[in-house]
Design a protein around this motif. Structure first.
Motif, PDB file in Angstrom:
ATOM      1  N   ALA A   1      -0.527  -1.364  -7.947  1.00  0.00           N
ATOM      2  CA  ALA A   1      -0.407  -2.328  -9.092  1.00  0.00           C
ATOM      3  C   ALA A   1       0.130  -1.858 -10.216  1.00  0.00           C
ATOM      4  O   ALA A   1       0.921  -2.581 -10.998  1.00  0.00           O
ATOM      5  N   ASP A   2      -0.049  -0.592 -10.594  1.00  0.00           N
ATOM      6  CA  ASP A   2       0.320   0.247 -11.707  1.00  0.00           C
ATOM      7  C   ASP A   2       1.831   0.114 -11.533  1.00  0.00           C
ATOM      8  O   ASP A   2       2.486  -0.328 -12.527  1.00  0.00           O
ATOM      9  N   SER A   3       2.524   0.450 -10.583  1.00  0.00           N
ATOM     10  CA  SER A   3       3.936   0.348 -10.445  1.00  0.00           C
ATOM     11  C   SER A   3       4.825  -0.733 -10.232  1.00  0.00           C
ATOM     12  O   SER A   3       5.839  -0.923 -10.169  1.00  0.00           O
ATOM     13  N   ALA A   4       4.058  -1.723  -9.759  1.00  0.00           N
ATOM     14  CA  ALA A   4       4.531  -3.094  -9.315  1.00  0.00           C
ATOM     15  C   ALA A   4       5.319  -3.696 -10.538  1.00  0.00           C
ATOM     16  O   ALA A   4       5.372  -3.488 -11.631  1.00  0.00           O
ATOM     17  N   ASP A   5       6.302  -4.818  -9.946  1.00  0.00           N
ATOM     18  CA  ASP A   5       6.993  -5.493 -10.858  1.00  0.00           C
ATOM     19  C   ASP A   5       6.848  -7.037 -10.694  1.00  0.00           C
ATOM     20  O   ASP A   5       7.134  -7.574  -9.754  1.00  0.00           O
ATOM     21  N   PRO A   6       5.949  -7.751 -11.497  1.00  0.00           N
ATOM     22  CA  PRO A   6       5.273  -6.884 -12.752  1.00  0.00           C
ATOM     23  C   PRO A   6       3.898  -6.441 -12.442  1.00  0.00           C
ATOM     24  O   PRO A   6       3.280  -6.656 -11.259  1.00  0.00           O
ATOM     25  N   GLY A   7       3.681  -5.641 -13.216  1.00  0.00           N
ATOM     26  CA  GLY A   7       2.579  -4.733 -12.754  1.00  0.00           C
ATOM     27  C   GLY A   7       1.541  -4.677 -13.917  1.00  0.00           C
ATOM     28  O   GLY A   7       1.283  -5.222 -14.975  1.00  0.00           O
ATOM     29  N   VAL A   8       0.302  -3.540 -14.074  1.00  0.00           N
ATOM     30  CA  VAL A   8      -0.586  -3.345 -14.937  1.00  0.00           C
ATOM     31  C   VAL A   8       0.011  -3.245 -16.551  1.00  0.00           C
ATOM     32  O   VAL A   8      -0.418  -3.975 -17.362  1.00  0.00           O
ATOM     33  N   SER A   9       0.970  -2.337 -16.408  1.00  0.00           N
ATOM     34  CA  SER A   9       1.527  -2.324 -18.059  1.00  0.00           C
ATOM     35  C   SER A   9       2.333  -3.498 -18.505  1.00  0.00           C
ATOM     36  O   SER A   9       2.506  -3.525 -19.536  1.00  0.00           O
TER      37      SER A   9
ATOM     38  N   ALA B   1       0.602  -1.199  -0.161  1.00  0.00           N
ATOM     39  CA  ALA B   1       0.083   0.051   0.124  1.00  0.00           C
ATOM     40  C   ALA B   1       0.896   1.105  -0.032  1.00  0.00           C
ATOM     41  O   ALA B   1       0.368   2.307  -0.663  1.00  0.00           O
ATOM     42  N   GLU B   2       2.103   1.047   0.629  1.00  0.00           N
ATOM     43  CA  GLU B   2       2.977   2.521   0.610  1.00  0.00           C
ATOM     44  C   GLU B   2       3.677   2.730  -0.519  1.00  0.00           C
ATOM     45  O   GLU B   2       3.907   3.947  -0.680  1.00  0.00           O
ATOM     46  N   ARG B   3       3.248   1.937  -1.599  1.00  0.00           N
ATOM     47  CA  ARG B   3       3.714   2.321  -3.077  1.00  0.00           C
ATOM     48  C   ARG B   3       2.567   2.867  -3.963  1.00  0.00           C
ATOM     49  O   ARG B   3       2.840   3.129  -4.982  1.00  0.00           O
ATOM     50  N   ALA B   4       1.415   3.255  -3.168  1.00  0.00           N
ATOM     51  CA  ALA B   4       0.206   3.719  -3.990  1.00  0.00           C
ATOM     52  C   ALA B   4       0.652   5.364  -4.071  1.00  0.00           C
ATOM     53  O   ALA B   4       1.347   5.859  -3.319  1.00  0.00           O
ATOM     54  N   GLU B   5       0.143   6.024  -4.907  1.00  0.00           N
ATOM     55  CA  GLU B   5       0.405   7.542  -4.889  1.00  0.00           C
ATOM     56  C   GLU B   5      -0.461   8.106  -3.938  1.00  0.00           C
ATOM     57  O   GLU B   5      -1.581   7.324  -3.245  1.00  0.00           O
ATOM     58  N   SER B   6      -0.052   9.232  -3.459  1.00  0.00           N
ATOM     59  CA  SER B   6      -0.577   9.635  -2.199  1.00  0.00           C
ATOM     60  C   SER B   6      -2.126  10.192  -2.172  1.00  0.00           C
ATOM     61  O   SER B   6      -2.960  10.075  -1.043  1.00  0.00           O
ATOM     62  N   TRP B   7      -2.726  10.185  -3.427  1.00  0.00           N
ATOM     63  CA  TRP B   7      -4.143  10.463  -3.643  1.00  0.00           C
ATOM     64  C   TRP B   7      -5.080   9.481  -3.668  1.00  0.00           C
ATOM     65  O   TRP B   7      -6.211   9.353  -3.614  1.00  0.00           O
ATOM     66  N   ASP B   8      -4.301   8.340  -3.767  1.00  0.00           N
ATOM     67  CA  ASP B   8      -5.065   6.813  -4.209  1.00  0.00           C
ATOM     68  C   ASP B   8      -5.837   6.455  -2.739  1.00  0.00           C
ATOM     69  O   ASP B   8      -5.264   6.720  -1.536  1.00  0.00           O
ATOM     70  N   ALA B   9      -6.666   5.278  -2.964  1.00  0.00           N
ATOM     71  CA  ALA B   9      -7.314   4.687  -1.803  1.00  0.00           C
ATOM     72  C   ALA B   9      -7.140   3.305  -1.891  1.00  0.00           C
ATOM     73  O   ALA B   9      -8.252   2.793  -2.733  1.00  0.00           O
ATOM     74  N   VAL B  10      -6.305   2.506  -1.647  1.00  0.00           N
ATOM     75  CA  VAL B  10      -6.124   1.236  -1.745  1.00  0.00           C
ATOM     76  C   VAL B  10      -6.157   0.300  -0.364  1.00  0.00           C
ATOM     77  O   VAL B  10      -6.391   0.933   0.616  1.00  0.00           O
ATOM     78  N   GLY B  11      -6.181  -0.889  -0.633  1.00  0.00           N
ATOM     79  CA  GLY B  11      -6.324  -1.633   0.675  1.00  0.00           C
ATOM     80  C   GLY B  11      -7.543  -2.468   0.706  1.00  0.00           C
ATOM     81  O   GLY B  11      -8.657  -2.243  -0.149  1.00  0.00           O
ATOM     82  N   THR B  12      -8.039  -2.749   1.900  1.00  0.00           N
ATOM     83  CA  THR B  12      -8.952  -3.741   2.184  1.00  0.00           C
ATOM     84  C   THR B  12     -10.187  -2.746   2.456  1.00  0.00           C
ATOM     85  O   THR B  12      -9.997  -1.968   3.319  1.00  0.00           O
ATOM     86  N   VAL B  13     -11.180  -2.756   1.820  1.00  0.00           N
ATOM     87  CA  VAL B  13     -12.408  -1.853   1.756  1.00  0.00           C
ATOM     88  C   VAL B  13     -13.402  -2.618   2.668  1.00  0.00           C
ATOM     89  O   VAL B  13     -14.029  -1.893   3.650  1.00  0.00           O
ATOM     90  N   VAL B  14     -13.777  -3.753   2.707  1.00  0.00           N
ATOM     91  CA  VAL B  14     -14.835  -4.413   3.418  1.00  0.00           C
ATOM     92  C   VAL B  14     -14.243  -5.897   3.760  1.00  0.00           C
ATOM     93  O   VAL B  14     -13.677  -6.548   2.847  1.00  0.00           O
ATOM     94  N   GLY B  15     -14.594  -6.478   5.002  1.00  0.00           N
ATOM     95  CA  GLY B  15     -14.018  -7.794   5.109  1.00  0.00           C
ATOM     96  C   GLY B  15     -13.623  -7.916   6.495  1.00  0.00           C
ATOM     97  O   GLY B  15     -13.033  -7.131   7.321  1.00  0.00           O
ATOM     98  N   ASP B  16     -13.886  -9.210   7.134  1.00  0.00           N
ATOM     99  CA  ASP B  16     -13.436  -9.536   8.412  1.00  0.00           C
ATOM    100  C   ASP B  16     -12.206 -10.212   8.190  1.00  0.00           C
ATOM    101  O   ASP B  16     -12.045 -11.324   7.653  1.00  0.00           O
ATOM    102  N   PRO B  17     -11.005  -9.798   9.054  1.00  0.00           N
ATOM    103  CA  PRO B  17      -9.779 -10.624   8.778  1.00  0.00           C
ATOM    104  C   PRO B  17      -9.750 -11.866   9.188  1.00  0.00           C
ATOM    105  O   PRO B  17      -9.022 -12.660   8.686  1.00  0.00           O
TER     106      PRO B  17
END
Length: 305
Positions: free
Chosen positions: A103-111, A17-33
């Motif tokens: 995921a855009d900037s990952a290796d491998p990623g979206v591109s 998650a720390e590799r997401a852009e500052s404006w982004d909203a990533v991670g778990t939105v709904v779910g019981d761990p």
């Protein structure tokens, strides 16, 4: 069967998650761990149609590329379409996890997935991540075709290999120009124009190209020097779903989880039809009830375009 917390830990290792852009909203939105996960569905958009597909599949986890709440909210009331998504997920014990710019900037990623779908060999990131000592992470990819091809042939390949959409593939530039190097970026790509120009590629394939940025980009270059190929946003990011599903499959096998991993084939591109224009404006086309102005008259109205 693994618990959701274990699966999320594996996904966070792929796309921290720390590799997401500052404006982004990533991670778990709904779910019981603590909930158990048997079946996972990957998709681009967390829309009701996809959530209903997850319910029908009896999935325990939905992983999407696009966030559900990118700009925050003050309500999850079921009277709103996003609130209805949340209610459906919770009522059916389905977790939602988002991997977007991480995921855009990952290796491998979206591109990388986009390049793979087009049978292009990845050379390097278009915008390298300075925190990656190996120089493999970053936004976009600079690629080479395995065999020489033209802009027209690259566009035809994209139309054939990417999921079908109403838009298809739009091209700016000489269709017969040779393509020896090409930059690709899944999703909206006109913010990367400066990096594309600096990369010295022959073509740039991305999505969501707007009139003014594209027009100015083409006008600023040498005629015929660089082509733009504009595909549908959803189509350029969908190949990542297959890549991500394969990555989770490998993790499941390694840990003995026996997960059932699926990729949604549902098209969630918002455009549903395309009608090619055939009319051409004449130099003195009159608007009913108005005067006709000669085409040579300068427009000094200052009206926005």
């Amino acid at each position: 069967m693994p618990r959701l917390s274990e699966v999320i830990a594996a996904l966070e290792n792929l796309w921290p998650a720390e590799r997401a852009e500052s404006w982004d909203a990533v991670g778990t939105v709904v779910g019981d761990p603590g909930m158990q996960v048997r079946r996972v569905l990957f998709a681009v958009d967390p829309v009701q149609e996809i959530v209903d597909e997850a319910v029908g599949l009896d999935a325990d986890l939905l992983v999407t590329h696009h966030p559900l709440y990118l700009r925050g909210t003050t309500t999850v009331a079921a009277s709103t379409f996003k609130g209805r998504v949340v209610h459906t997920l919770i009522k059916n014990d389905i977790a939602l996890h988002v991997a977007h710019t991480n995921a855009d900037s990952a290796d491998p990623g979206v591109s990388d997935a986009l390049a793979g779908a087009l049978d292009l060999r990845v050379v390097r990131p278009l915008v390298p991540d300075p925190s990656d000592p190996d120089g493999r992470r970053g936004l976009g990819r600079v690629c080479e075709p395995i065999h020489p091809l033209t802009v027209r042939e690259l566009a035809a390949r994209a139309a054939e290999r990417l999921p079908a959409t109403a838009q298809g593939i739009r091209v700016a530039g000489d269709p017969d120009a040779p393509v020896r190097t090409v930059a690709v970026s899944g999703g909206s790509g006109d913010s990367l124009f400066d990096h594309v120009r600096a990369a010295g590629v022959d073509a740039f394939l991305t999505a969501d190209l707007r009139h003014h940025p594209a027009s100015e980009f083409m006008a600023a270059g040498t005629p015929g020097s660089l082509a733009l190929l504009d595909a549908a946003h959803w189509a350029t990011e969908w190949p990542w779903c297959e890549l991500a599903a394969a990555q989770l499959d490998e993790i499941s096998d390694r840990h003995g989880w026996d997960l059932r991993v699926h990729v949604s084939k549902t098209a969630t591109d918002p455009w549903t039809a395309h009608a090619a224009s055939t009319a051409r404006p004449s130099p003195t086309t009159a608007v009913p009830g108005s005067a006709v102005r000669a085409p040579s008259d300068p427009d000094t109205s200052g009206a926005p375009n």
